[in-house]
Design a protein around this motif. Structure first.
Motif, PDB file in Angstrom:
ATOM      1  N   TYR A  34     -21.326 -76.359   0.368  1.00  0.00           N
ATOM      2  CA  TYR A  34     -22.768 -76.587   0.226  1.00  0.00           C
ATOM      3  C   TYR A  34     -23.383 -75.356  -0.427  1.00  0.00           C
ATOM      4  CZ  TYR A  34     -22.133 -80.301   3.711  1.00  0.00           C
ATOM      5  OH  TYR A  34     -21.711 -81.415   4.381  1.00  0.00           O
ATOM      6  N   SER A  35     -24.455 -75.582  -1.160  1.00  0.00           N
ATOM      7  CA  SER A  35     -25.280 -74.466  -1.612  1.00  0.00           C
ATOM      8  C   SER A  35     -26.476 -74.374  -0.672  1.00  0.00           C
ATOM      9  CB  SER A  35     -25.754 -74.672  -3.055  1.00  0.00           C
ATOM     10  OG  SER A  35     -26.581 -75.820  -3.156  1.00  0.00           O
ATOM     11  N   VAL A  36     -26.964 -73.141  -0.452  1.00  0.00           N
ATOM     12  CA  VAL A  36     -28.053 -72.905   0.491  1.00  0.00           C
ATOM     13  C   VAL A  36     -29.063 -71.963  -0.149  1.00  0.00           C
ATOM     14  CG1 VAL A  36     -28.673 -72.187   2.835  1.00  0.00           C
ATOM     15  CG2 VAL A  36     -26.371 -73.061   2.378  1.00  0.00           C
ATOM     16  N   THR A  37     -30.331 -72.352  -0.146  1.00  0.00           N
ATOM     17  CA  THR A  37     -31.377 -71.451  -0.627  1.00  0.00           C
ATOM     18  C   THR A  37     -31.548 -70.310   0.370  1.00  0.00           C
ATOM     19  OG1 THR A  37     -33.075 -72.818   0.446  1.00  0.00           O
ATOM     20  CG2 THR A  37     -32.580 -73.292  -1.863  1.00  0.00           C
TER      21      THR A  37
ATOM     22  N   ALA B 118     -23.307 -59.668   4.752  1.00  0.00           N
ATOM     23  CA  ALA B 118     -22.063 -60.022   5.428  1.00  0.00           C
ATOM     24  C   ALA B 118     -22.025 -61.517   5.707  1.00  0.00           C
ATOM     25  CB  ALA B 118     -21.938 -59.237   6.735  1.00  0.00           C
ATOM     26  N   ALA B 119     -20.849 -62.108   5.580  1.00  0.00           N
ATOM     27  CA  ALA B 119     -20.692 -63.531   5.870  1.00  0.00           C
ATOM     28  C   ALA B 119     -20.995 -63.797   7.340  1.00  0.00           C
ATOM     29  CB  ALA B 119     -19.274 -63.979   5.528  1.00  0.00           C
TER      30      ALA B 119
ATOM     31  N   PHE C 110     -21.426 -68.967   6.247  1.00  0.00           N
ATOM     32  CA  PHE C 110     -22.266 -68.632   5.106  1.00  0.00           C
ATOM     33  C   PHE C 110     -21.657 -67.426   4.402  1.00  0.00           C
ATOM     34  CE2 PHE C 110     -24.972 -70.666   8.192  1.00  0.00           C
ATOM     35  CZ  PHE C 110     -25.843 -71.453   7.457  1.00  0.00           C
ATOM     36  N   CYS C 111     -21.698 -67.438   3.085  1.00  0.00           N
ATOM     37  CA  CYS C 111     -21.037 -66.378   2.332  1.00  0.00           C
ATOM     38  C   CYS C 111     -21.850 -66.005   1.101  1.00  0.00           C
ATOM     39  CB  CYS C 111     -19.638 -66.842   1.929  1.00  0.00           C
ATOM     40  SG  CYS C 111     -18.703 -65.650   0.960  1.00  0.00           S
TER      41      CYS C 111
ATOM     42  N   CYS D 294     -29.954 -63.747   1.292  1.00  0.00           N
ATOM     43  CA  CYS D 294     -29.189 -64.593   0.376  1.00  0.00           C
ATOM     44  C   CYS D 294     -27.775 -64.835   0.896  1.00  0.00           C
ATOM     45  CB  CYS D 294     -29.133 -63.961  -1.008  1.00  0.00           C
ATOM     46  SG  CYS D 294     -30.725 -63.890  -1.835  1.00  0.00           S
ATOM     47  N   LEU D 295     -27.514 -66.050   1.301  1.00  0.00           N
ATOM     48  CA  LEU D 295     -26.181 -66.509   1.684  1.00  0.00           C
ATOM     49  C   LEU D 295     -25.988 -67.876   1.027  1.00  0.00           C
ATOM     50  CD1 LEU D 295     -26.251 -65.472   5.449  1.00  0.00           C
ATOM     51  CD2 LEU D 295     -24.643 -64.582   3.727  1.00  0.00           C
ATOM     52  N   PRO D 296     -25.804 -67.903  -0.294  1.00  0.00           N
ATOM     53  CA  PRO D 296     -25.906 -69.152  -1.056  1.00  0.00           C
ATOM     54  C   PRO D 296     -24.777 -70.148  -0.868  1.00  0.00           C
ATOM     55  CG  PRO D 296     -25.220 -67.357  -2.482  1.00  0.00           C
ATOM     56  CD  PRO D 296     -25.560 -66.733  -1.159  1.00  0.00           C
ATOM     57  N   LEU D 297     -23.642 -69.687  -0.331  1.00  0.00           N
ATOM     58  CA  LEU D 297     -22.489 -70.578  -0.187  1.00  0.00           C
ATOM     59  C   LEU D 297     -22.236 -70.864   1.289  1.00  0.00           C
ATOM     60  CD1 LEU D 297     -20.013 -72.022  -1.473  1.00  0.00           C
ATOM     61  CD2 LEU D 297     -18.755 -69.865  -1.189  1.00  0.00           C
TER      62      LEU D 297
END
Length: 334
Positions: A65-68, A125-126, A152-153, A170-173
């Motif tokens: 998933y992508s995450v804003t 950090a993830a 989240f990564c 920012c954790l877009p992935l």
């Protein structure tokens, strides 16, 4: 070559529960769609990360998933987030929305940090989220059963971090493994709590071609797994997939003749590599693979499906693969 009937399964996606953060379009760095850009997989190795500490991420099927960016997210409050998410899941269970409805189960939520997956000091950090179950009827000292994981990564996503306000993280992935119902509940809580937006991340045939080329060129101790490309044949009454399996040494030898600069990959090289494979296949089976759609790539390094489902197999290349997936996620939300 072998053929098999079957259709790719389209999994449900999150609904847009919050407005998220608006973005202007920006130019991606990997250049997966332009021949003028270069990608250097050699600089995306695992580094000094202890393979034992990330082994649990390997050989599992992860949905992308992508995450804003998350609004007012704080690493210092991970325990609070676990408690709040646990309460949210319990409330959803009361509504009949949680998994295992009708069975009294104790759901434990753990939220922790994975600093080993950072590429630079600027990266966030993830964040790992895990759900475990234990029935009240079980002995108190019985082990909990891990039923769902998500993380989240942001691997080398500093260029996105520089464009957002200070209150956003920012954790877009986001990668999930487990029942879709758990993914939906956890995603709903994050979207409501941090005003972000989840969206299924698919992988285009072009990006799958890049993955096939990059992974073919990677060195592994034992390259026993075949390089397998799965193609979907369009416009047929019944779904038809074509499996194209290549010995890893043959694929590596072909790539070595195509690649001009060790450690760098260009779009032109990827195109030549795939064209050579297509020509070989046509010579033997009289089938034009260029008229089909590449839907899956499998190698000894990893596998990826166009639906946005990946499996990591080699720890030393995990960081590099996360950097590529992070870039794809950023390009989707920008």
């Amino acid at each position: 070559m072998e053929s098999a009937d079957g259709a790719a399964r389209a999994l449900p996606s999150f609904g847009r529960l919050s407005r998220g953060l608006p973005f202007g379009r920006a130019h991606g760095r990997l250049g997966l769609s332009t021949s003028s850009q270069r990608f250097s997989p050699a600089r995306r190795s695992q580094g000094n990360v202890d393979p034992q500490r990330i082994a649990f991420l390997l050989r599992k099927q992860w949905t992308l998933y992508s995450v804003t960016p998350l609004y007012r997210f704080s690493d210092a409050r991970l325990r609070d987030y676990a408690r709040l998410l646990s309460a949210f899941i319990a409330a959803e269970k009361q509504k009949g929305l949680a998994v295992e409805v009708g069975i009294e189960l104790d759901i434990k939520v753990a939220v922790s940090s994975l600093p080993d997956l950072k590429v630079s000091d600027q990266d966030q950090a993830a964040i790992l989220v895990q759900l475990s179950l234990r029935s009240p009827a079980s002995p108190k000292n019985s082990e909990e059963k891990l039923v769902w994981s998500g993380w989240f990564c942001c691997a080398s996503g500093d260029h996105l971090s520089e464009t957002v306000p200070e209150d956003f993280t920012c954790l877009p992935l986001f990668l999930a493994n487990g029942a879709e119902s758990y993914t939906s509940i956890v995603g709903s809580w994050f979207q409501k709590t941090f005003d972000c937006c989840f969206r299924r991340l698919t992988i285009s045939p072009l990006n799958l071609s890049w993955m096939a080329a990059m992974w073919t060129g990677c060195k592994v101790d034992k390259a026993t797994a075949l390089v397998e490309l799965i193609f979907s044949v369009p416009r047929l009454p019944q779904p038809l997939d074509i499996s194209y399996a290549i010995h890893p040494e043959d694929a590596k030898a072909l790539w070595d003749t195509v690649q001009k600069t060790p450690g760098e990959i260009t779009q032109e090289e990827v195109d030549v590599f795939m064209d050579c494979l297509y020509s070989h296949f046509h010579r033997h089976f009289k089938i034009h693979l260029s008229a089909t759609k590449l839907v899956k790539v499998s190698t000894a390094i990893a596998s990826a499906h166009c639906d946005g489902i990946v499996k990591f197999l080699q720890s030393q290349y995990l960081i590099g693969m996360l950097m590529l997936l992070t870039e794809l996620a950023i390009s989707q939300i920008q």
